[in-house]
Design an enzyme around this catalytic site. Structure first.
Site, PDB file in Angstrom:
ATOM      1  N   HIS A 118      27.908  -7.835  -2.724  1.00 26.99           N
ATOM      2  CA  HIS A 118      27.107  -6.955  -2.287  1.00 26.99           C
ATOM      3  C   HIS A 118      25.658  -6.576  -2.388  1.00 26.99           C
ATOM      4  O   HIS A 118      25.048  -6.672  -3.238  1.00 26.99           O
ATOM      5  CB  HIS A 118      28.122  -5.369  -2.413  1.00 26.99           C
ATOM      6  CG  HIS A 118      28.363  -5.016  -3.502  1.00 26.99           C
ATOM      7  ND1 HIS A 118      27.535  -4.284  -3.918  1.00 26.99           N
ATOM      8  CD2 HIS A 118      29.280  -5.390  -4.595  1.00 26.99           C
ATOM      9  CE1 HIS A 118      27.218  -3.821  -5.326  1.00 26.99           C
ATOM     10  NE2 HIS A 118      28.312  -4.640  -5.434  1.00 26.99           N
ATOM     11  N   ASP A 125      24.574  -2.874  -1.402  1.00 26.24           N
ATOM     12  CA  ASP A 125      24.862  -1.920  -1.478  1.00 26.24           C
ATOM     13  C   ASP A 125      24.569  -1.936  -3.206  1.00 26.24           C
ATOM     14  O   ASP A 125      24.728  -2.155  -3.823  1.00 26.24           O
ATOM     15  CB  ASP A 125      25.624  -0.914  -0.744  1.00 26.24           C
ATOM     16  CG  ASP A 125      26.793  -1.768  -1.356  1.00 26.24           C
ATOM     17  OD1 ASP A 125      26.683  -2.928  -1.192  1.00 26.24           O
ATOM     18  OD2 ASP A 125      27.768  -0.488  -1.575  1.00 26.24           O
ATOM     19  N   ASP A 141      25.017  -4.034 -11.504  1.00 25.35           N
ATOM     20  CA  ASP A 141      25.982  -4.227  -9.938  1.00 25.35           C
ATOM     21  C   ASP A 141      25.149  -4.426  -9.110  1.00 25.35           C
ATOM     22  O   ASP A 141      24.494  -2.808  -8.773  1.00 25.35           O
ATOM     23  CB  ASP A 141      26.712  -3.243 -10.486  1.00 25.35           C
ATOM     24  CG  ASP A 141      27.629  -2.635  -9.700  1.00 25.35           C
ATOM     25  OD1 ASP A 141      27.698  -3.811  -8.692  1.00 25.35           O
ATOM     26  OD2 ASP A 141      28.577  -2.170  -9.688  1.00 25.35           O
ATOM     27  N   GLU A 186      30.174  -1.741   0.118  1.00 24.28           N
ATOM     28  CA  GLU A 186      30.771  -2.080  -0.731  1.00 24.28           C
ATOM     29  C   GLU A 186      31.414  -1.207  -2.459  1.00 24.28           C
ATOM     30  O   GLU A 186      32.478  -0.939  -2.184  1.00 24.28           O
ATOM     31  CB  GLU A 186      30.680  -3.619  -1.978  1.00 24.28           C
ATOM     32  CG  GLU A 186      31.844  -4.180  -2.515  1.00 24.28           C
ATOM     33  CD  GLU A 186      32.503  -3.772  -4.509  1.00 24.28           C
ATOM     34  OE1 GLU A 186      33.324  -3.826  -5.016  1.00 24.28           O
ATOM     35  OE2 GLU A 186      31.350  -2.453  -4.892  1.00 24.28           O
ATOM     36  N   GLU A 187      30.169  -0.505  -2.242  1.00 24.86           N
ATOM     37  CA  GLU A 187      30.511   0.804  -3.565  1.00 24.86           C
ATOM     38  C   GLU A 187      31.421   1.971  -3.027  1.00 24.86           C
ATOM     39  O   GLU A 187      31.390   3.209  -3.984  1.00 24.86           O
ATOM     40  CB  GLU A 187      29.374   1.292  -3.991  1.00 24.86           C
ATOM     41  CG  GLU A 187      28.281  -0.305  -5.025  1.00 24.86           C
ATOM     42  CD  GLU A 187      29.518  -0.288  -6.456  1.00 24.86           C
ATOM     43  OE1 GLU A 187      30.392   0.315  -6.620  1.00 24.86           O
ATOM     44  OE2 GLU A 187      28.585  -0.918  -6.882  1.00 24.86           O
ATOM     45  N   GLU A 218      30.296 -10.291  -9.131  1.00 18.79           N
ATOM     46  CA  GLU A 218      30.282  -8.720 -10.155  1.00 18.79           C
ATOM     47  C   GLU A 218      29.877  -9.295 -11.051  1.00 18.79           C
ATOM     48  O   GLU A 218      30.075 -10.456 -11.505  1.00 18.79           O
ATOM     49  CB  GLU A 218      31.353  -8.239  -9.337  1.00 18.79           C
ATOM     50  CG  GLU A 218      31.366  -7.986  -7.924  1.00 18.79           C
ATOM     51  CD  GLU A 218      31.324  -6.231  -7.235  1.00 18.79           C
ATOM     52  OE1 GLU A 218      30.251  -6.287  -8.470  1.00 18.79           O
ATOM     53  OE2 GLU A 218      31.612  -6.103  -6.907  1.00 18.79           O
ATOM     54  N   HIS A 222      25.649   1.258 -13.540  1.00 20.13           N
ATOM     55  CA  HIS A 222      26.119   2.897 -12.408  1.00 20.13           C
ATOM     56  C   HIS A 222      25.429   3.314 -13.698  1.00 20.13           C
ATOM     57  O   HIS A 222      25.722   4.786 -13.188  1.00 20.13           O
ATOM     58  CB  HIS A 222      27.056   2.889 -12.502  1.00 20.13           C
ATOM     59  CG  HIS A 222      28.052   2.492 -11.269  1.00 20.13           C
ATOM     60  ND1 HIS A 222      29.042   2.632 -10.233  1.00 20.13           N
ATOM     61  CD2 HIS A 222      27.922   1.107 -10.717  1.00 20.13           C
ATOM     62  CE1 HIS A 222      29.215   1.992  -9.212  1.00 20.13           C
ATOM     63  NE2 HIS A 222      28.944   0.523  -9.581  1.00 20.13           N
TER      64      HIS A 222
HETATM   65 ZN   LIG Z   1      29.559  -3.786  -7.955  1.00 21.98          ZN
END
Ligand SMILES: [Zn+2]
Length: 388
Positions: free
Chosen positions: A70, A72, A103, A137-138, A163, A353
């Protein structure tokens, strides 16, 4: 490509702040890397203005392996809390910092570079590779949903999602997610005359009190993922203390397991709402946001075992075959016409994150080596199986 050039591609990706949006800039940049190779088939699939998915296909006839990442990232939060600016891509020793370093812009860069190196070296593959770079995705995997609906996963023989599992983990099964909302509509009146109104909070609490016992009946436990999880995490209602509330709502998050397909849960929630709405004055409305099915998976599937073997060899560690508590893009791609295995394995650290998110450069470069070994091995193995 030199290690320095590989690091620069990752830095460039991190410097595009694709926070839950603006994935088109990432897609444009990746497309520009493939532009020198006319044999690469590049397609942009627009989700919304400024938000393009990117699909790049290389190789020839034969089995097709999907490589997914992903584009984003989640928000950086309070930037002053970061020691290393979140969108700079700063390198300190073996660590490369920035939002998405773990991530998953390192994983995305690694699969892109894998394909670029095959092109650069003129590697003849016994099949094809399809890069599936997704938006959103998030916030709900809707980029993967869009690509799946458009048929981009219909030819896949396998899917590798880069991932941040860490290269010492192959994820073959994952929990699903159901986020749902219940809105209770009542009638607001002065609280001195409650009989003339309808208390939306009282009616919402009927649902709240009933749903717990309904969900607690799901006692099956998945040996890898655990039990079904249900939590009411948000609740609000009312306008002021001397008015009967006309509005109240709650939101709940569920983490599902393969033993309970999402439809089972939808049916139960909808039946409960319908039953409560029979009572006088009760008006409850149920809605969902981007639910995802759990991924059952098979730990002995050829792709799972091959990924483990190759990661063991390249990294010199014991790779574990594990489950994931979070949903991933694979849940959407598995709805495609083809029947294939979807795994997650990619470079990462435990800072996803968080502030000062980073990736080990050594692990990032190792991931490229890993994908470069996995892709031809999988295509060869799959082709051999088809021919036998
Ligand atoms: Zn991810």
């Amino acid at each position: 490509m030199t290690p320095q050039a590989k690091i620069e591609i990752l830095q460039h990706l991190i410097q595009i702040p694709s926070v839950n949006d603006h994935e088109a800039q990432v897609a444009d940049y990746i497309a520009s890397l493939f532009a020198p190779y006319p044999q690469a088939q590049i397609e942009k699939v627009t989700y919304a203005p400024g938000r393009d998915n990117l699909v790049v296909t290389i190789g020839q006839d034969g089995p097709q392996l999907g490589l997914c990442g992903h584009m984003d990232v989640v928000a950086a939060g309070d930037e002053s809390a970061w020691q290393h600016a979140p969108f700079a891509g700063e390198v300190v020793g073996d660590q490369l910092f920035g939002r998405g370093a773990s991530d998953m812009k390192s994983g995305l860069a690694a699969i892109v570079i894998t394909m670029l190196e095959f092109l650069e070296q003129g590697t003849s593959l016994p099949g094809s590779i399809r890069l599936l770079a997704t938006v959103g995705e998030e916030t709900g995997e809707y980029g993967a949903a869009q690509l799946t609906d458009a048929g981009y996963a219909d030819q896949l023989a396998g899917l590798v999602i880069a991932e941040p599992s860490g290269l010492d983990n192959v994820v073959y099964t994952a929990r699903g997610v159901i986020d749902y909302k219940v809105v209770s509509t009542g009638k607001g009146v002065h609280s001195a005359q409650p009989e003339k109104g309808i208390n939306a909070i009282d009616n919402l609490m009927k649902f709240y009190n009933a749903v717990g016992p309904v969900m607690a009946k799901h006692t099956k436990t998945d040996p890898v993922l655990g039990s079904l999880l249900h939590n009411v995490d948000l609740i609000s209602g009312g306008e002021q203390v001397n008015s009967i509330p006309a509005h109240a709502e709650l939101m709940a998050n569920m983490r599902t397991i393969p033993a309970y397909p999402n439809q089972v849960i939808y049916d139960e929630l909808e039946a409960l709402i319908a039953q409560l709405n029979q009572e006088p004055g009760v008006q409850l409305d149920l809605s969902y946001s981007f639910p995802e099915e759990a991924i059952p998976g098979d730990p002995n599937a050829p792709l799972v075992q091959l990924a483990k073997q190759i990661s063991d060899q390249i990294c010199g560690h014991e790779t574990k075959v594990v489950g994931s508590g979070g949903a991933n893009d694979g849940a959407e791609f598995l709805r495609a016409k083809a029947d294939f295995t979807s795994i997650e394995i990619g470079p990462g650290s435990n800072t996803s994150h968080q502030v000062d998110e980073y990736i080990s450069i050594k692990e990032y470069l190792q991931a490229i080596e890993f994908y470069e070994a996995l892709v031809p091995a999988f295509l060869k193995q799959t082709q051999a199986t088809v021919h036998n």
